[in-house]
Design a protein around this motif. Sequence first.
Motif, PDB file in Angstrom:
ATOM      1  N   LEU A  11      38.689  34.912  32.338  1.00  0.00           N
ATOM      2  CA  LEU A  11      39.971  35.590  32.515  1.00  0.00           C
ATOM      3  C   LEU A  11      39.777  37.086  32.315  1.00  0.00           C
ATOM      4  O   LEU A  11      39.184  37.513  31.323  1.00  0.00           O
ATOM      5  N   VAL A  12      40.276  37.865  33.248  1.00  0.00           N
ATOM      6  CA  VAL A  12      40.129  39.314  33.173  1.00  0.00           C
ATOM      7  C   VAL A  12      41.426  39.957  33.649  1.00  0.00           C
ATOM      8  O   VAL A  12      42.130  39.404  34.498  1.00  0.00           O
ATOM      9  N   GLN A  13      41.730  41.115  33.105  1.00  0.00           N
ATOM     10  CA  GLN A  13      42.922  41.840  33.528  1.00  0.00           C
ATOM     11  C   GLN A  13      42.654  42.573  34.835  1.00  0.00           C
ATOM     12  O   GLN A  13      41.499  42.920  35.148  1.00  0.00           O
ATOM     13  N   ALA A  14      43.713  42.811  35.566  1.00  0.00           N
ATOM     14  CA  ALA A  14      43.592  43.576  36.807  1.00  0.00           C
ATOM     15  C   ALA A  14      42.934  44.919  36.509  1.00  0.00           C
ATOM     16  O   ALA A  14      43.236  45.583  35.506  1.00  0.00           O
ATOM     17  N   GLY A  16      39.770  45.115  35.877  1.00  0.00           N
ATOM     18  CA  GLY A  16      38.581  44.824  35.096  1.00  0.00           C
ATOM     19  C   GLY A  16      37.409  44.376  35.947  1.00  0.00           C
ATOM     20  O   GLY A  16      37.481  44.352  37.183  1.00  0.00           O
ATOM     21  N   GLN A  87      41.533  42.330  41.300  1.00  0.00           N
ATOM     22  CA  GLN A  87      42.958  42.242  41.535  1.00  0.00           C
ATOM     23  C   GLN A  87      43.395  40.777  41.444  1.00  0.00           C
ATOM     24  O   GLN A  87      42.582  39.863  41.623  1.00  0.00           O
ATOM     25  N   PRO A  88      44.683  40.538  41.189  1.00  0.00           N
ATOM     26  CA  PRO A  88      45.147  39.142  41.073  1.00  0.00           C
ATOM     27  C   PRO A  88      44.794  38.274  42.277  1.00  0.00           C
ATOM     28  O   PRO A  88      44.516  37.078  42.104  1.00  0.00           O
ATOM     29  N   THR A  91      41.637  36.078  42.295  1.00  0.00           N
ATOM     30  CA  THR A  91      41.588  34.848  41.514  1.00  0.00           C
ATOM     31  C   THR A  91      41.155  33.683  42.391  1.00  0.00           C
ATOM     32  O   THR A  91      41.736  33.429  43.443  1.00  0.00           O
ATOM     33  N   VAL A 118      42.346  36.547  37.441  1.00  0.00           N
ATOM     34  CA  VAL A 118      42.702  37.945  37.225  1.00  0.00           C
ATOM     35  C   VAL A 118      44.205  38.023  36.942  1.00  0.00           C
ATOM     36  O   VAL A 118      45.026  37.632  37.772  1.00  0.00           O
ATOM     37  N   SER A 119      44.540  38.513  35.775  1.00  0.00           N
ATOM     38  CA  SER A 119      45.949  38.620  35.388  1.00  0.00           C
ATOM     39  C   SER A 119      46.471  40.017  35.709  1.00  0.00           C
ATOM     40  O   SER A 119      45.752  41.006  35.634  1.00  0.00           O
ATOM     41  N   SER A 120      47.736  40.061  36.058  1.00  0.00           N
ATOM     42  CA  SER A 120      48.341  41.361  36.418  1.00  0.00           C
ATOM     43  C   SER A 120      48.933  42.058  35.202  1.00  0.00           C
ATOM     44  O   SER A 120      49.028  41.503  34.130  1.00  0.00           O
TER      45      SER A 120
END
Length: 120
Positions: A11-14, A16, A87-88, A91, A118-120
């Motif tokens: 899991l990674v943030q947008a 990242g 970017q989301p 995913t 990828v979380s926004s």
Amino acid sequence: QVQLVESGGGLVQAGGSVKLSCVASGFTFSTYGMGWFRQVPGKERQFVGHITFNGGSTYYIKSVRGRFTISRDNAKNTAYLQMNNLQPNDTAVYLCVVPYTSGTLTKVKWGQGTQVTVSS
């Protein structure tokens, strides 16, 4: 037995980055090009990019060009997919693949895939 094992997802943030690995065994890794695909549930598997047997040439689909980089280390029988500015809509489950020859046949081996979210 030909095997491909991916790792490195998560899991990674947008915005990242994530680096995936694909460890190969059972064939002469250094003589085959490697590909990366991704798949979202309910959609067709999508080609992401490719690297030649010696790493001398790579190709990417337009949507990831400039953000993703495929590389390989033939001494380690490993291919990599470095993904930046995620970017989301990136995913997906990411899979590596190799077409290889077995006798007179050409076969295709897929890894089991690794999930990138990828979380926004």
